[in-house]
Design an enzyme around this catalytic site. Structure first.
Site, PDB file in Angstrom:
ATOM      1  N   HIS A  15      -2.803   7.343   1.657  1.00 30.16           N
ATOM      2  CA  HIS A  15      -2.928   7.351   0.195  1.00 30.16           C
ATOM      3  C   HIS A  15      -4.328   6.965  -0.236  1.00 30.16           C
ATOM      4  O   HIS A  15      -5.082   6.368   0.521  1.00 30.16           O
ATOM      5  CB  HIS A  15      -1.898   6.442  -0.482  1.00 30.16           C
ATOM      6  CG  HIS A  15      -1.987   4.995  -0.099  1.00 30.16           C
ATOM      7  ND1 HIS A  15      -1.295   4.445   0.946  1.00 30.16           N
ATOM      8  CD2 HIS A  15      -2.686   3.959  -0.632  1.00 30.16           C
ATOM      9  CE1 HIS A  15      -1.553   3.155   1.042  1.00 30.16           C
ATOM     10  NE2 HIS A  15      -2.407   2.823   0.098  1.00 30.16           N
ATOM     11  N   GLU A  53      -7.840   0.559   4.102  1.00 27.82           N
ATOM     12  CA  GLU A  53      -6.568   0.005   4.568  1.00 27.82           C
ATOM     13  C   GLU A  53      -6.126   0.829   5.773  1.00 27.82           C
ATOM     14  O   GLU A  53      -6.223   2.057   5.749  1.00 27.82           O
ATOM     15  CB  GLU A  53      -5.527   0.113   3.443  1.00 27.82           C
ATOM     16  CG  GLU A  53      -4.143  -0.398   3.826  1.00 27.82           C
ATOM     17  CD  GLU A  53      -3.132  -0.281   2.684  1.00 27.82           C
ATOM     18  OE1 GLU A  53      -3.358   0.512   1.747  1.00 27.82           O
ATOM     19  OE2 GLU A  53      -2.110  -0.988   2.742  1.00 27.82           O
ATOM     20  N   HIS A  92      -9.116   1.693  -2.885  1.00 25.36           N
ATOM     21  CA  HIS A  92      -9.181   1.793  -1.422  1.00 25.36           C
ATOM     22  C   HIS A  92      -8.589   3.116  -0.946  1.00 25.36           C
ATOM     23  O   HIS A  92      -7.899   3.814  -1.682  1.00 25.36           O
ATOM     24  CB  HIS A  92      -8.485   0.614  -0.727  1.00 25.36           C
ATOM     25  CG  HIS A  92      -7.001   0.505  -0.940  1.00 25.36           C
ATOM     26  ND1 HIS A  92      -6.438  -0.249  -1.930  1.00 25.36           N
ATOM     27  CD2 HIS A  92      -5.951   1.053  -0.271  1.00 25.36           C
ATOM     28  CE1 HIS A  92      -5.109  -0.171  -1.864  1.00 25.36           C
ATOM     29  NE2 HIS A  92      -4.788   0.613  -0.868  1.00 25.36           N
TER      30      HIS A  92
END
Ligand code: CO
Length: 134
Positions: free
Chosen positions: A7, A130, A79
Site C-alpha cells: 500500500h 514499511e 509511507h
C-alpha cells in the site's frame, strides 16, 4: 528481497473529505473507517486492482502521524509498504548494511494483523518505508 507494493499511505487531516475526493472525483472504492487506537490512527482503504491506498487520520493523543500533519497540514504521502517473505531475515539484512529501523527492531503487528517494521526515511530516499511480512 522486496515483493509487491502492499500500500501507499497518505496522512490526511479529514478522513471524510479524503474519502469524498477519491469516491467522487476518482470513482474509487473506499472502505468504511476503521479505528486503530493501538496505532493512533483511523484508517480507510482505497481498493485498487493492483494495490491499496490507505488514508490515515490521527486518532487520540500522541498519534504517530500528528507531527507529519503539522508539517503537511493538507495531508501528504506518509509511507510506502513493501511485502517481504520473511521480515526477520529482511531486518537482519538491512541492519547488516547499516540501515536504521524505527523503534524496536522486533516486528510489531500492523494494521493488517501482520508483522511490520518501519525503516528510517533518511536511509531510503527521504521516504518512510514499511515492510510487511506477506
Ligand atoms: Co502502512
Amino acid at each position: 528481497m522486496i515483493g509487491r507494493l502492499n500500500h501507499v499511505a497518505i496522512a490526511v487531516p479529514d478522513l471524510a473529505g479524503a474519502t469524498a475526493v477519491y469516491r467522487t472525483a476518482l470513482g474509487a472504492e473506499v472502505t468504511e473507517p476503521q479505528p486503530h487506537p493501538e496505532h493512533g490512527v483511523t484508517v480507510v482503504f482505497v481498493t485498487l486492482p493492483n494495490t491499496k491506498i490507505e488514508f490515515l487520520e490521527p486518532l487520540g493523543e500522541g498519534s504517530p502521524i500528528r507531527a507529519f500533519l503539522d508539517r503537511n497540514p493538507g495531508g501528504g504521502v506518509h509511507h510506502l509498504c513493501y511485502e517481504v517473505e520473511d521480515i526477520r531475515a529482511a531486518r537482519d539484512r538491512l541492519l547488516a548494511q547499516g540501515a536504521r529501523i524505527l523503534g524496536s527492531p522486533e516486528p510489531k503487528t500492523g494494521a493488517h494483523g501482520k508483522p511490520v517494521l518501519f525503516l528510517h526515511p533518511k536511509d531510503f530516499l527521504g521516504t518512510l518505508v514499511e515492510l510487511e511480512q506477506a
